[in-house]
Every structure is written in structure tokens, then in C-alpha cells.
Design an enzyme around this catalytic site. Structure first.
Site, mmCIF file in Angstrom:
data_model
loop_
_atom_site.group_PDB
_atom_site.id
_atom_site.type_symbol
_atom_site.label_atom_id
_atom_site.label_comp_id
_atom_site.label_asym_id
_atom_site.label_seq_id
_atom_site.Cartn_x
_atom_site.Cartn_y
_atom_site.Cartn_z
ATOM 1 N N ASP A 1 7.781 1.049 -18.607
ATOM 2 C CA ASP A 1 7.129 -0.055 -17.888
ATOM 3 C C ASP A 1 6.390 -0.991 -18.839
ATOM 4 O O ASP A 1 6.194 -2.160 -18.526
ATOM 5 C CB ASP A 1 6.201 0.463 -16.768
ATOM 6 C CG ASP A 1 5.100 1.369 -17.287
ATOM 7 O OD1 ASP A 1 5.239 1.912 -18.400
ATOM 8 O OD2 ASP A 1 4.096 1.535 -16.573
ATOM 9 N N SER B 1 -18.233 8.722 -2.031
ATOM 10 C CA SER B 1 -17.078 9.593 -2.254
ATOM 11 C C SER B 1 -17.505 11.047 -2.137
ATOM 12 O O SER B 1 -18.487 11.464 -2.760
ATOM 13 C CB SER B 1 -16.484 9.341 -3.644
ATOM 14 O OG SER B 1 -15.516 10.334 -3.931
ATOM 15 N N GLY C 1 -7.880 12.219 -13.440
ATOM 16 C CA GLY C 1 -7.703 12.256 -14.891
ATOM 17 C C GLY C 1 -6.614 13.214 -15.335
ATOM 18 O O GLY C 1 -6.578 13.625 -16.493
ATOM 19 N N SER D 1 -2.489 9.890 -11.240
ATOM 20 C CA SER D 1 -2.835 8.588 -10.695
ATOM 21 C C SER D 1 -3.780 8.615 -9.499
ATOM 22 O O SER D 1 -3.553 7.969 -8.481
ATOM 23 C CB SER D 1 -1.573 7.806 -10.356
ATOM 24 O OG SER D 1 -1.797 6.491 -10.745
ATOM 25 N N SER E 1 -6.432 7.128 -9.642
ATOM 26 C CA SER E 1 -7.010 5.773 -9.598
ATOM 27 C C SER E 1 -6.181 4.872 -8.679
ATOM 28 O O SER E 1 -6.738 4.143 -7.853
ATOM 29 C CB SER E 1 -7.119 5.173 -11.003
ATOM 30 O OG SER E 1 -5.868 5.114 -11.641
ATOM 31 N N ASP F 1 2.198 3.032 -10.895
ATOM 32 C CA ASP F 1 1.364 3.952 -10.116
ATOM 33 C C ASP F 1 1.110 3.412 -8.716
ATOM 34 O O ASP F 1 1.237 4.113 -7.718
ATOM 35 C CB ASP F 1 0.017 4.176 -10.814
ATOM 36 C CG ASP F 1 0.187 4.733 -12.214
ATOM 37 O OD1 ASP F 1 1.324 5.076 -12.586
ATOM 38 O OD2 ASP F 1 -0.827 4.808 -12.933
ATOM 39 N N TYR G 1 -2.443 4.548 -26.632
ATOM 40 C CA TYR G 1 -1.804 3.682 -25.651
ATOM 41 C C TYR G 1 -1.682 2.264 -26.213
ATOM 42 O O TYR G 1 -0.622 1.647 -26.166
ATOM 43 C CB TYR G 1 -2.610 3.680 -24.343
ATOM 44 C CG TYR G 1 -1.887 3.012 -23.198
ATOM 45 C CD1 TYR G 1 -0.991 3.725 -22.415
ATOM 46 C CD2 TYR G 1 -2.104 1.666 -22.896
ATOM 47 C CE1 TYR G 1 -0.314 3.126 -21.362
ATOM 48 C CE2 TYR G 1 -1.441 1.053 -21.844
ATOM 49 C CZ TYR G 1 -0.556 1.784 -21.077
ATOM 50 O OH TYR G 1 0.113 1.195 -20.037
HETATM 51 P P1 ADP Z 1 -5.820 9.203 -13.152
HETATM 52 O O1 ADP Z 1 -5.478 7.935 -12.455
HETATM 53 O O2 ADP Z 1 -4.751 9.704 -14.050
HETATM 54 O O3 ADP Z 1 -6.291 10.281 -12.235
HETATM 55 P P2 ADP Z 1 -7.838 7.529 -14.283
HETATM 56 O O4 ADP Z 1 -8.791 7.710 -15.420
HETATM 57 O O5 ADP Z 1 -6.922 6.381 -14.309
HETATM 58 O O6 ADP Z 1 -7.043 8.907 -14.132
HETATM 59 O O7 ADP Z 1 -8.669 7.430 -12.932
HETATM 60 C C1 ADP Z 1 -9.663 8.379 -12.635
HETATM 61 C C2 ADP Z 1 -10.917 7.673 -12.156
HETATM 62 O O8 ADP Z 1 -10.700 7.098 -10.850
HETATM 63 C C3 ADP Z 1 -12.100 8.603 -11.982
HETATM 64 O O9 ADP Z 1 -12.802 8.772 -13.195
HETATM 65 C C4 ADP Z 1 -12.931 7.855 -10.947
HETATM 66 O O10 ADP Z 1 -13.682 6.818 -11.552
HETATM 67 C C5 ADP Z 1 -11.874 7.213 -10.069
HETATM 68 N N1 ADP Z 1 -11.560 8.058 -8.904
HETATM 69 C C6 ADP Z 1 -10.358 8.526 -8.548
HETATM 70 N N2 ADP Z 1 -10.421 9.245 -7.405
HETATM 71 C C7 ADP Z 1 -11.708 9.225 -7.007
HETATM 72 C C8 ADP Z 1 -12.441 9.784 -5.909
HETATM 73 N N3 ADP Z 1 -11.836 10.512 -4.972
HETATM 74 N N4 ADP Z 1 -13.765 9.554 -5.820
HETATM 75 C C9 ADP Z 1 -14.385 8.818 -6.783
HETATM 76 N N5 ADP Z 1 -13.754 8.282 -7.836
HETATM 77 C C10 ADP Z 1 -12.448 8.467 -7.964
HETATM 78 MG MG MG Z 2 -5.055 6.080 -13.408
#
Ligand code: ADP
Ligand code: MG
Length: 389
Positions: A39, A70, A125, A129, A131, A175, A227
Site C-alpha cells: 500500500d 473508553s 498495538g 488495527s 486504531s 485498515d 516505517y
Molecule cells: P493498532 O492500530 O495496531 O492497534 P495503533 O498504535 O495504531 O495500534 O493504535 C492504538 C491506539 O489507538 C491506542 O494507543 C489508543 O490510543 C487508541 N485506541 C484503540 N482502541 C482504543 C480503545 N478501545 N479505547 C481507547 N483508545 C483506543
Molecule cells: Mg493502527
């Protein structure tokens, strides 16, 4: 989530905000079957949505305040975001919902204030995904409350722009597109240049197979700078060829293109490009196999993809390599790291009857190597984001 689970969430919403939620939305995490770092080069990717979702419950407010809480950040108080002051910095995880509201506004969809409660089953993390699941679930809820009707891919684009521009993460569209557009028992063939999609049959259970997701639970510090480095290498390779993106190299031109890249940009850049170009071919090969109903046969393609990420693109790590080695040694059809690498998750494709033994073997080898226990779960290609109530 079970009906009881959704009910408990609803009760939590009432406790926090003093009234009932008006809408409930859900958006899944994803794993990419094949097409890693393609991508970045405007190529094809082939993700599936996983069963784990992020839920958002929301109720409208009469003002232009977005309040978010949350359940996965239980100790944090609800955070208030003033939608009329989009430039005001928002700290921590609330940056994601704030960014989504702002990106919706940028796209001409002015959303009303809302109280939002988030609860997620997607590990954060882990390269699954969480996020995008959060962004898409928030976007759906805000759109539902404001009567904004958008196509799934339009929401995906807005969510990606939110993460790029306002959270500051230079992610691609995969994603969010997977979370919004996936359908059950299908893999999503996505052309990241044109955003054209095709749903390919991927009923793993129907084929007597299973798909294991293995979260190594490690995240190596190298990942962040790597990255950017890989992005730069891909851009240099494209520049050496005088094309807009490596996507533009035709199948028959690959060998000559790699020679030219090596001569102009060096051996390392050539190896990065070799991964991208071979991975592009693997995505299309996998798509053909799925079209033909040959799910088991993609196993070898996954294994080749892992070797390319490990040796040419150099974004794997010891833990991910061990998952693949252990899985293949104990009879998996295929396995590979998925996501950006340097930790995160791997996928394993195997006969359904072998899955639990393979998971045990991976756990045993992790333990013998002195690594922490990985988190293994079986996944099938699941539905994309939806409004549940
Ligand atoms: P990934 O997308 O691979 O899980 P990222 O670092 O891109 O990892 O995204 C993770 C971030 O997204 C977390 O650190 C937080 O800030 C946010 N996040 C995701 N899910 C939640 C949730 N359920 N509640 C609060 N924050 C969240
Ligand atoms: Mg992410």
C-alpha cells in the site's frame, strides 16, 4: 458481542452519561492475508476483518461538545472536545475521536455534539488495527446521530485522513477500508491506488481449515523509524525508475527494473523493491487461488511472503520468525507476519483439526526461547462495520 454484553455496555452508558444511548455501532479490527507494504507503493492488499470489534454507544447533545470515554481506559475521566475549536490539542487516545469529528467536518459533514462510550475487543498495538476500528466505530456513530449518510469507503477515507492529518500517523487506507468494507467469509482485494474493491470467497471453516492469529505481544522500538526508512527506500526505487510508484512496474519488467534500481540506488534499495514487486505478484496469485476456491493452496504463498519480509524488506523479528517456523514445523499450510512488523501479529493457516496443536507448539517454543506467552486466537473472515441499533 453477546446480547448480555451489549446490555451491560448500555447500562454503563447510562451510569456515565445519565441517559440511554441512541445508537450502537461496531467496527472490526483486521488482519492482512497478504500484501504487506504494497500500500506504500499504491499496490494491492488483501485483508480480512477479524471477529473482534470496537463498539461505540452514543447519544446526541444539544451543543457542539464531543464527550468521549473508553472502558479500555477505565481510569481516565470522560474527555470533552469542543468541536468549534478544532485546533485545540487533544491528548491521549481521545485524539482519535477528535480527529474523526474534524475530518468529517473537513469533508463538509458538520456533526452534532455527542456523548460517546467506547469498548473494544481488538487488542491494541498488536498490528490488528484497533486504531482503525476505533475511528470507524466513532465515525459511524457520529454520522448516525447527525443523519449523515456515507458509503463505507467514503467513511474509510475520512477515517484515514483523520489518522494521517490529525493524529499524525502516516497510515495507508487498508485498515480503514477493511474495517468498513469487509464482508463475512470473504477477503477484500483492494487496489490502494483506485480504491476499487473485489470481495473474494474466503470461507476457511467451510474448507475444513482454520486461521490462527498469533499476537507476539512484543513491539520493538525499531518499528517507528523503520516505517519511515522503508517508505523512503520505496520512493527512491520508484524515482530510479522514473515511475510514480512501484505499482507501475509491469510483471514482465520486474527483472530489468531491479537491475536498474540496483545500479542507480544501491543493493539495499533494490532488495526493498524486490519485496514490494514480488509481494504484489503474491497478492494477485492469492486472489486467483481464492477465486478458484483453492484456499489451502495459498499457504505456500504466505510462507514465501514471510521470507521476503524477513530477508528483503527486513521488517520481521525473532518472535515473528519463530511463530512461522514453529507453525510450519507442526504442519501448518502456511504462516507469515502480518502488519508492519518488528513485533505485532502473525497469521497461521492450517487444517481445522491441527489448529490447537499448532497453537500449543508455538506457545511451547516461545516458552523455551524465554519469550513471554503469545496470545493466540482463531479468526474467520468477519463482517465489516455496522450500526447495530
Ligand atoms: P493498532 O492500530 O495496531 O492497534 P495503533 O498504535 O495504531 O495500534 O493504535 C492504538 C491506539 O489507538 C491506542 O494507543 C489508543 O490510543 C487508541 N485506541 C484503540 N482502541 C482504543 C480503545 N478501545 N479505547 C481507547 N483508545 C483506543
Ligand atoms: Mg493502527
Amino acid at each position: 458481542m453477546s446480547a448480555a454484553g451489549t446490555e451491560a455496555l448500555g447500562a454503563e452508558f447510562v451510569t456515565r452519561y445519565g441517559r440511554e444511548a441512541a445508537v450502537v455501532c461496531a467496527a472490526p479490527g483486521r488482519v492482512n492475508l497478504i500484501g504487506e507494504y504494497t500500500d506504500l507503493n499504491e499496490g494491492f492488499v488483501l485483508p480480512i476483518a477479524i471477529p473482534q470489534v470496537t463498539h461505540t454507544l452514543a447519544a446526541p447533545r444539544p451543543d457542539r461538545v464531543l464527550r468521549v470515554a473508553s472502558l479500555d481506559r477505565r481510569d481516565d475521566p470522560a474527555i470533552s472536545i469542543d468541536l468549534d475549536r478544532p485546533e485545540a490539542p487533544v491528548a491521549g487516545w481521545a485524539a482519535y475521536p477528535a480527529a474523526v469529528a474534524r475530518a468529517l467536518d473537513d469533508a463538509g459533514h458538520r456533526v452534532a455534539g455527542a456523548d460517546v462510550l467506547v469498548s473494544s475487543e481488538v487488542p491494541t498495538g498488536a498490528g490488528l488495527s484497533s486504531s482503525a476500528a476505533l475511528e470507524c466505530a466513532v465515525a459511524l456513530a457520529l454520522c448516525a446521530l447527525s443523519g449523515v449518510e456515507l458509503a463505507p469507503m467514503a467513511i474509510a477515507e475520512i477515517a484515514q485522513r483523520a489518522e494521517n492529518r490529525y493524529v499524525g500517523v502516516p497510515c495507508g487506507i487498508m485498515d480503514q477500508a477493511a474495517s468498513m468494507c469487509a464482508i463475512a467469509d470473504h477477503a477484500l482485494l483492494l487496489d490502494t491506488r483506485t480504491l476499487a474493491i473485489r470481495q473474494l470467497p474466503f470461507d476457511v471453516h467451510g474448507a475444513g481449515l482454520g486461521l490462527l492469529v498469533v499476537d507476539t505481544r512484543v513491539k520493538h522500538a525499531l518499528g517507528d523509524s523503520a516505517y519511515g526508512d522503508r517508505r523512503t527506500a520505496c520512493a527512491r526505487a520508484a524515482a530510479a525508475l522514473g515511475v510514480g510508484a512501484l505499482r507501475d512496474v509491469e510483471v514482465g519488467e520486474v527483472a530489468a527494473a531491479l537491475e536498474e534500481i540496483a545500479a542507480k540506488a544501491g543493493e539495499e534499495v533494490m532488495r526493498r523493491a524486490r519485496h514490494v514487486l514480488s509481494e504484489q505478484a503474491r497478492v494477485l496469485q492469492t486472489a486467483e487461488l481464492l477465486d478458484a476456491g483453492q484456499i489451502a493452496e495459498i499457504g505456500q504463498v504466505l510462507i514465501a511472503g514471510h521470507a521476503s519480509l524477513r530477508d528483503d524488506f527486513e521488517v520481521s523479528c525473532a518472535e515473528l520468525d519463530l511463530v512461522v517456523k514453529a507453525a510450519v514445523a507442526s504442519g501448518a499450510l502456511g504462516a507469515r507476519m502480518t502488519g508492519a512488523g518488528f513485533g505485532g501479529s502473525a497469521i497461521v493457516l492450517a487444517a481445522a483439526t491441527r489448529l490447537s496443536e499448532i497453537a500449543q507448539e508455538i506457545a511451547a517454543r516461545f516458552s523455551a526461547a524465554g519469550y513471554g506467552a503469545p496470545l493466540c486466537f482463531s479468526a474467520s473472515a468477519s463482517a465489516g462495520a455496522r450500526r447495530e441499533r
